[in-house]
Design a protein around this motif. Structure first.
Motif, PDB file in Angstrom:
ATOM      1  N   LEU A   1       1.079  -0.966  -0.330  1.00 28.72           N
ATOM      2  CA  LEU A   1      -0.218   0.335   0.010  1.00 28.72           C
ATOM      3  C   LEU A   1       0.972   1.345   0.095  1.00 28.72           C
ATOM      4  O   LEU A   1      -0.213   2.139  -0.622  1.00 28.72           O
ATOM      5  CB  LEU A   1      -0.881   0.334   1.145  1.00 28.72           C
ATOM      6  CG  LEU A   1      -2.252  -0.741   0.813  1.00 28.72           C
ATOM      7  CD1 LEU A   1      -2.413  -0.732   2.385  1.00 28.72           C
ATOM      8  CD2 LEU A   1      -3.342  -1.247  -0.355  1.00 28.72           C
ATOM      9  N   LEU A   2       2.170   1.291   0.811  1.00 31.26           N
ATOM     10  CA  LEU A   2       2.819   2.008   0.066  1.00 31.26           C
ATOM     11  C   LEU A   2       3.386   2.218  -1.014  1.00 31.26           C
ATOM     12  O   LEU A   2       4.101   3.731  -1.486  1.00 31.26           O
ATOM     13  CB  LEU A   2       4.079   1.590   2.004  1.00 31.26           C
ATOM     14  CG  LEU A   2       4.841   2.836   2.148  1.00 31.26           C
ATOM     15  CD1 LEU A   2       4.238   4.406   2.701  1.00 31.26           C
ATOM     16  CD2 LEU A   2       5.300   3.191   3.219  1.00 31.26           C
ATOM     17  N   ARG A   3       3.925   1.449  -1.872  1.00 32.55           N
ATOM     18  CA  ARG A   3       4.471   1.685  -2.593  1.00 32.55           C
ATOM     19  C   ARG A   3       3.304   2.011  -3.948  1.00 32.55           C
ATOM     20  O   ARG A   3       4.182   2.644  -4.506  1.00 32.55           O
ATOM     21  CB  ARG A   3       5.386  -0.189  -3.098  1.00 32.55           C
ATOM     22  CG  ARG A   3       6.085  -0.300  -2.229  1.00 32.55           C
ATOM     23  CD  ARG A   3       6.949  -1.727  -3.062  1.00 32.55           C
ATOM     24  NE  ARG A   3       5.976  -2.724  -3.421  1.00 32.55           N
ATOM     25  CZ  ARG A   3       5.469  -3.534  -2.470  1.00 32.55           C
ATOM     26  NH1 ARG A   3       6.582  -3.506  -1.580  1.00 32.55           N
ATOM     27  NH2 ARG A   3       4.670  -4.275  -2.970  1.00 32.55           N
ATOM     28  N   THR A   4       1.891   1.882  -3.738  1.00 36.19           N
ATOM     29  CA  THR A   4       0.746   2.183  -4.029  1.00 36.19           C
ATOM     30  C   THR A   4       0.670   3.451  -4.192  1.00 36.19           C
ATOM     31  O   THR A   4      -0.293   3.879  -4.658  1.00 36.19           O
ATOM     32  CB  THR A   4      -0.224   1.077  -4.687  1.00 36.19           C
ATOM     33  OG1 THR A   4      -0.620   1.567  -3.233  1.00 36.19           O
ATOM     34  CG2 THR A   4       0.950   0.034  -5.782  1.00 36.19           C
ATOM     35  N   ARG A   5       1.107   4.098  -2.661  1.00 36.09           N
ATOM     36  CA  ARG A   5       0.824   5.483  -2.662  1.00 36.09           C
ATOM     37  C   ARG A   5      -0.680   5.564  -1.619  1.00 36.09           C
ATOM     38  O   ARG A   5      -1.233   6.428  -2.410  1.00 36.09           O
ATOM     39  CB  ARG A   5       1.125   6.514  -3.441  1.00 36.09           C
ATOM     40  CG  ARG A   5       2.893   6.607  -3.885  1.00 36.09           C
ATOM     41  CD  ARG A   5       3.079   7.681  -4.418  1.00 36.09           C
ATOM     42  NE  ARG A   5       4.683   7.203  -5.546  1.00 36.09           N
ATOM     43  CZ  ARG A   5       4.813   8.287  -5.924  1.00 36.09           C
ATOM     44  NH1 ARG A   5       4.414   9.518  -6.037  1.00 36.09           N
ATOM     45  NH2 ARG A   5       6.099   8.255  -6.975  1.00 36.09           N
ATOM     46  N   ARG A   6      -1.215   4.662  -1.604  1.00 39.59           N
ATOM     47  CA  ARG A   6      -2.003   4.522  -1.080  1.00 39.59           C
ATOM     48  C   ARG A   6      -2.511   4.775   0.407  1.00 39.59           C
ATOM     49  O   ARG A   6      -2.989   4.849   1.298  1.00 39.59           O
ATOM     50  CB  ARG A   6      -3.346   3.289  -0.743  1.00 39.59           C
ATOM     51  CG  ARG A   6      -4.018   3.486  -2.617  1.00 39.59           C
ATOM     52  CD  ARG A   6      -4.645   1.986  -2.483  1.00 39.59           C
ATOM     53  NE  ARG A   6      -3.331   0.373  -3.219  1.00 39.59           N
ATOM     54  CZ  ARG A   6      -3.912  -0.705  -2.981  1.00 39.59           C
ATOM     55  NH1 ARG A   6      -4.789  -0.680  -3.366  1.00 39.59           N
ATOM     56  NH2 ARG A   6      -2.763  -1.350  -3.819  1.00 39.59           N
ATOM     57  N   VAL A   7      -1.077   4.237   1.081  1.00 43.32           N
ATOM     58  CA  VAL A   7      -0.889   4.389   2.627  1.00 43.32           C
ATOM     59  C   VAL A   7       0.206   5.661   2.223  1.00 43.32           C
ATOM     60  O   VAL A   7       1.530   5.414   1.141  1.00 43.32           O
ATOM     61  CB  VAL A   7      -0.900   3.064   3.258  1.00 43.32           C
ATOM     62  CG1 VAL A   7       0.348   3.509   4.326  1.00 43.32           C
ATOM     63  CG2 VAL A   7      -1.574   2.322   3.983  1.00 43.32           C
ATOM     64  N   HIS A   8       0.086   6.560   3.016  1.00 47.73           N
ATOM     65  CA  HIS A   8       1.166   7.696   2.793  1.00 47.73           C
ATOM     66  C   HIS A   8       2.307   7.612   3.864  1.00 47.73           C
ATOM     67  O   HIS A   8       3.706   8.253   3.621  1.00 47.73           O
ATOM     68  CB  HIS A   8       0.750   9.210   3.216  1.00 47.73           C
ATOM     69  CG  HIS A   8      -0.202   9.411   2.308  1.00 47.73           C
ATOM     70  ND1 HIS A   8      -1.796   9.397   2.406  1.00 47.73           N
ATOM     71  CD2 HIS A   8      -0.965   9.590   0.850  1.00 47.73           C
ATOM     72  CE1 HIS A   8      -2.876   9.647   2.062  1.00 47.73           C
ATOM     73  NE2 HIS A   8      -2.096   9.655   0.438  1.00 47.73           N
ATOM     74  N   PHE A   9       2.166   7.186   5.410  1.00 50.33           N
ATOM     75  CA  PHE A   9       2.955   7.372   5.412  1.00 50.33           C
ATOM     76  C   PHE A   9       2.865   5.730   6.835  1.00 50.33           C
ATOM     77  O   PHE A   9       2.101   5.502   6.800  1.00 50.33           O
ATOM     78  CB  PHE A   9       3.246   7.612   6.906  1.00 50.33           C
ATOM     79  CG  PHE A   9       3.481   9.808   6.344  1.00 50.33           C
ATOM     80  CD1 PHE A   9       4.925  10.392   6.093  1.00 50.33           C
ATOM     81  CD2 PHE A   9       2.330  10.750   6.166  1.00 50.33           C
ATOM     82  CE1 PHE A   9       4.546  11.290   5.104  1.00 50.33           C
ATOM     83  CE2 PHE A   9       2.396  11.767   5.881  1.00 50.33           C
ATOM     84  CZ  PHE A   9       3.669  12.090   5.117  1.00 50.33           C
TER      85      PHE A   9
END
Length: 342
Positions: A285-293
């Motif tokens: 999710l972080l790699r795909t920028r759906r989670v930001h931090f």
């Protein structure tokens, strides 16, 4: 300069004379700083050698006991298994008792069974409940030390706590939300269980810090979902329907795919999403920028520290057992460690 070695041994290790070593140990004047450093290095090396000798041929059996979503317990198990070979020349084996439900009765029975079978130590993530604390006390009474992981146990006889500084994590999340999404909408905070002390510490610190950094923002809680996708998705969906102004998320307990799916179902997306840990879900999710931090701490370092605490308890390595919380690392899509698929 505390040590357990003879002057002759230190002199041999350092290459200095016994008289010089004696002057250093008794802090007599006229000794160069470089000479003092040589003696200190010799003592450190002798300590390491003594530790290696104590560990040769010894076998330790540890138990990892966790109530957490599989994605997180699997990450902890992988970290522990990766660190066990580094404890050589001791042979350290681990048994695993991993469950998803925060069930106090099941946890108590698991700990009792370990007490009956015996163990050199328990690494424990459990609900903060008096019955669990009592069982930890019974283990300690029988000579089995317990180190709590990720979340601590109030008033228990655990040996030490290892894991993230939960209060610092909550304050960090509040700062990221306030600076990344300066609006006045509500912030959704999701917990896996209300009786995990660590999660409670995160939320309490987050709420206090957010009130200072963004006084106009409300905090809405979704709790007791187990951090599992089905229950989290249902609870978050209901909250988003009732509160259309939710525009930020601080995920304390997981279930992040389901949370994002619930946003998608109502045609919205959070301005900022702060999660915990680099498990398989959060890394993607972080790699795909759906989670930001992602608020991360090194699970392998925690596993290594926890094992060494148990070995210290048994006198296998020097030093007193102490609790040292891990530092919070803020991970973005741009500094995702290579080990997590950057």
């Amino acid at each position: 300069m505390p040590h357990r070695h003879k002057v002759r041994e230190i002199a041999q290790q350092s290459g200095l004379s016994e008289a010089t070593v004696d002057r250093v140990l008794h802090r007599r004047p006229g000794v160069r700083a470089a000479t003092v450093a040589e003696v200190e290095r010799a003592i450190e090396e002798l300590d390491r050698q003594a530790t290696q000798l104590r560990l040769v041929g010894r076998t330790f059996l540890l138990d990892l006991v966790m109530q957490a979503p599989t994605r997180f317990s699997a990450a902890v198990r992988t970290a522990l298994e990766a660190e066990l070979p580094a404890l050589r020349p001791a042979a350290v084996r681990a048994r695993f008792h991993l469950g998803e439900e925060a069930d106090v009765a099941t946890m108590v029975e698991t700990l009792r069974a370990i007490g009956r079978r015996r163990s050199h130590g328990v690494l424990l993530k459990a609900p903060d409940h008096p019955d669990v604390a009592a069982e930890v006390g019974a283990l300690a009474e029988s000579g089995i030390p317990v180190v709590t992981l990720v979340t601590d146990l109030t008033g228990s006889r655990r040996l030490a706590y290892v894991g993230i500084d939960n209060a610092a994590a909550g304050r960090t999340a509040a700062y990221l939300v306030a600076r990344s999404a300066p609006g006045a909408g509500a912030v959704l905070v999701t917990l896996s269980a209300s009786d995990f002390r660590g999660e409670g510490q995160r939320v309490e610190s987050f709420t206090e810090a957010l009130a200072e950094l963004a006084p106009g923002r409300r905090v809405l809680r979704v709790s007791d979902t187990g951090g599992l996708d089905p229950s989290t998705g249902t609870a978050v969906g209901a909250t988003l329907t009732e509160h259309p102004d939710v525009d930020a998320v601080y995920s304390v307990g997981g279930g992040n795919r389901a949370t994002l799916a619930a946003f998608a179902e109502v045609g919205r997306a959070p301005q900022v999403f702060v999660a915990h840990d680099l498990d398989a879900d959060n890394s993607e999710l972080l790699r795909t920028r759906r989670v930001h931090f992602a608020l991360h701490h090194d699970l392998r370092a925690d596993a290594r520290h926890a094992c060494r605490l148990l070995l210290r308890h048994h006198g296998a390595v020097p030093g007193p057992p102490t609790s040292v919380p891990s530092q919070v690392q803020v991970v973005t899509p741009f500094n995702l460690p290579r080990a997590f698929g950057r």
